[in-house]
Design an enzyme around this catalytic site. Sequence first.
Site, PDB file in Angstrom:
ATOM      1  N   CYS A 103       0.819  -1.200   0.000  1.00  0.00           N
ATOM      2  CA  CYS A 103       0.000   0.000   0.000  1.00  0.00           C
ATOM      3  C   CYS A 103       0.865   1.267   0.000  1.00  0.00           C
ATOM      4  O   CYS A 103       1.506   1.585  -0.987  1.00  0.00           O
ATOM      5  CB  CYS A 103      -0.977  -0.058   1.176  1.00  0.00           C
ATOM      6  SG  CYS A 103      -2.375   1.063   1.040  1.00  0.00           S
ATOM      7  N   HIS A 104       0.920   1.986   1.120  1.00  0.00           N
ATOM      8  CA  HIS A 104       1.738   3.196   1.235  1.00  0.00           C
ATOM      9  C   HIS A 104       3.144   2.884   1.756  1.00  0.00           C
ATOM     10  O   HIS A 104       3.955   3.794   1.920  1.00  0.00           O
ATOM     11  CB  HIS A 104       1.060   4.212   2.158  1.00  0.00           C
ATOM     12  CG  HIS A 104      -0.102   4.910   1.532  1.00  0.00           C
ATOM     13  ND1 HIS A 104      -1.336   4.316   1.429  1.00  0.00           N
ATOM     14  CD2 HIS A 104      -0.219   6.134   0.970  1.00  0.00           C
ATOM     15  CE1 HIS A 104      -2.176   5.154   0.832  1.00  0.00           C
ATOM     16  NE2 HIS A 104      -1.519   6.263   0.546  1.00  0.00           N
TER      17      HIS A 104
END
Length: 174
Positions: A103-104
Site C-alpha cells: 500500500c503506502h
Amino acid sequence: MAKVATLITDLFEDIEFTSPKEALQEAGHTIVTIDKEGNKAVRGKQGEVRVEIDYGIDDVNPDDFDALFIPGGFSPDLLRDDDRVVAFAKKFMSDMKPVFAICHGPQLLITARSLEGRDITGYKSIRVDLENAGANFHDEEVFVCQKQLVSSRTPKDLPAFNREIVNLLKEKEL
C-alpha cells in the site's frame, strides 16, 4: 528462519500488518516491531489492532535482520520524516535483503532514494511519487523485483502478497 524487522508506528493499516505477520509467523519466521522510540504501543488506523513495539530505532542494527517489512496506512509517511528510520530501510535495499512493502509502505523507500530503476506496485495515490522516484510502476496485485522487493497495492492483494513474501524467504532459505 528469518528475523524480520517491521517498521511501524501509529495509524498503520491494521490488516496490512496482521495478515502478513500471521503468514510469516506460520512459516516459522520471527517478527520484530521497530518505531522511532521503543517501550510503547501503537494503534492501527482502524482502531482494531494494538502493537507493542519491541525496539526503538536507536536500539537496532539492520545487519541483525534478514528482511524488512513495511505495512501501509499512514505509518510509512509518519516514519519517513526520521533520518534514522530512512537510513535503516535504505540499508536493506542497498544490501539486497528482502523488503516487503504494501500500500503506502513504499513511501519510506521513496524517501530512502532506493527505487531508481526498480519495479514496484503500491497504492494508486502514490503512483506518481513512485514514478518520480525513478521506479517502474506496475498495477498488479503483487510484484516481485529482482527476487528482493515484494510490493502490493491494497488489503485485497494480501493473499498474493503473503504468498510471495513467504516464498521469497523460502527461496533464500533464511
